[in-house]
Design a protein around this motif. Sequence first.
Motif, short mmCIF file in Angstrom:
data_model
loop_
_atom_site.label_atom_id
_atom_site.label_comp_id
_atom_site.label_asym_id
_atom_site.label_seq_id
_atom_site.Cartn_x
_atom_site.Cartn_y
_atom_site.Cartn_z
N ASP A 135 0.84 -1.19 0.00
CA ASP A 135 0.00 0.00 0.00
C ASP A 135 0.88 1.25 0.00
OD1 ASP A 135 -2.26 -1.58 0.19
OD2 ASP A 135 -2.37 -1.44 2.37
N GLU A 136 0.59 2.14 -0.95
CA GLU A 136 1.32 3.40 -1.03
C GLU A 136 0.35 4.52 -1.34
OE1 GLU A 136 5.58 1.94 -2.90
OE2 GLU A 136 3.79 1.82 -4.15
N LYS A 137 0.71 5.71 -0.95
CA LYS A 137 -0.15 6.87 -1.16
C LYS A 137 -0.44 7.07 -2.65
CE LYS A 137 -0.52 11.81 0.04
NZ LYS A 137 -0.75 12.35 -1.31
N ASP A 138 -1.72 7.26 -2.94
CA ASP A 138 -2.18 7.56 -4.30
C ASP A 138 -1.86 6.47 -5.33
OD1 ASP A 138 -3.31 9.94 -3.46
OD2 ASP A 138 -1.59 11.16 -4.04
N ASP A 139 -1.81 5.22 -4.89
CA ASP A 139 -1.71 4.12 -5.85
C ASP A 139 -3.03 3.94 -6.59
OD1 ASP A 139 0.90 3.41 -5.44
OD2 ASP A 139 0.48 1.60 -4.27
#
Length: 491
Positions: free
Chosen positions: A415-419
């Motif tokens: 999970d990463e920001k703005d994926d």
Amino acid sequence: MHKHLRLALATASAAALTGGLLTFTAATATAADSVHHPVADFNNDGYGDVAYAAGAATVGGKKGAGQIVALYGSANGVTSSKRTTISQNTAGVPGSAETNDGFGWLSAYGDYNGDGYDDLAVSAYLEDVSGDTDGGTVLIVWGSASGLSGATTLNDPAPSSHDKWGKSLASGDFDGDGTEDLAVGATTSTIHVFKGGITKSGTAGGSYTVKPPIMSGNGAGPINLTAGDVNGDKKTDLIVDGYETDSDYGWNANYYVPGTASGLKVTSAQKLKPGIVTGIGDVNGDGFGDIVTGEEWDPSKDGSEPSVPESATGGKVHIIHGSASGPAGATSVTQNTGNVPGSSERGDFFGNDLSLGDINGDGFQDLVVASAGENLGGVVNAGAVTVLYGSASGLNTTSGYQYLSQSTAGVPDSDEKDDFFGTEVKLTDVTGDGKADLTVGAYGENSGNGSVTYLPSNGTKITTAGSRSLSASSVGVSTDAAPLFGGNAAN
């Protein structure tokens, strides 16, 4: 189609990553007519294929020119090596790559020339044509034993009447004559239907227009077109997602337009529950295609703007059951329904995309619902997908569901920001075992490079065993200036 908030159609760019999800085409139609295959097979090898857009890709130094990637199925699923990457600079494809054409954002598949190989209708809906800014172009890329190759322009029959020719596409046999038809939308409410197949010279067996009661204008016309057999008569019906003609603010409204022996019959159109992405599949096994709409819109708080996503509740999906007379009763699902995983939260975008297919081979179509704006573990817009299984009583929201994200054990990456994992979802049998496998687009992966994750069916459910992530660079897409690979798929 898809930023995937299915907000208004917009030029795909890296700025979209901070301004909201992009949106373009309709979800997969899985209630088949007598002609349209439930899954695409471009090389007719018995394995389903998928085609994913990189509509903001740089090609030949032209930013935003756009590409589309056909991923061919195999016993091992889809891989980055068995594919064809197509742009307007590809040999045999008419035109040339130009800045911000958006080639590949919109596509639909069907065997238009009747040779046994599925073909791919692709638009460059923002292409300037003969001095007409954003006039738009539609091409047919032809299937063959070696996959997709060569293309033909499908001429716009009314270029002075609209712009963005090809901003929505859908295929099916709308008149039941045994040949594939293609419906093409633009910026007016008029939809052009090419019937009786299309030859490699670009000539259709015939054509006609239908005009459902939706708004026209540069930002209007159909949002999405979805084809499938709702009433079980083996003639394809069309769902048109659009905006109301009688509203000052353009409230979202969808219409069911039935197929008949003479083609689509707009005088028999029925208004449906709202939503800006639609899929069709028989979730209760009664022989009729059920209409599933996602990401319902409602007015903005002060009423001064067009409809906006139902962000206050996190999103909603409507299931409108099919019958011999067309659409029947409806139910709704949110993340607060039954034991559906998660909870409805502002900005989740539950229903920003959806797809139907039979994952476990029990004869009931199953539903994958994306919530690409889901925050997970403090990671903003990481994204997730929910799998709900069909049954004789409809979708099971009590048990058997699955919830998958990039933090799920066995799912590639993290999970990463703005994926925006779940920008696009697609259920297709790419392994040839008769069970639908899942591919998930995350167009925000690696700062807008994008990716597609493959998650196979094990015959009972979607599994992470054998899963893999396909990056933009691995499929031949340039990572210059955020190509947004995985932002949309052929319907």
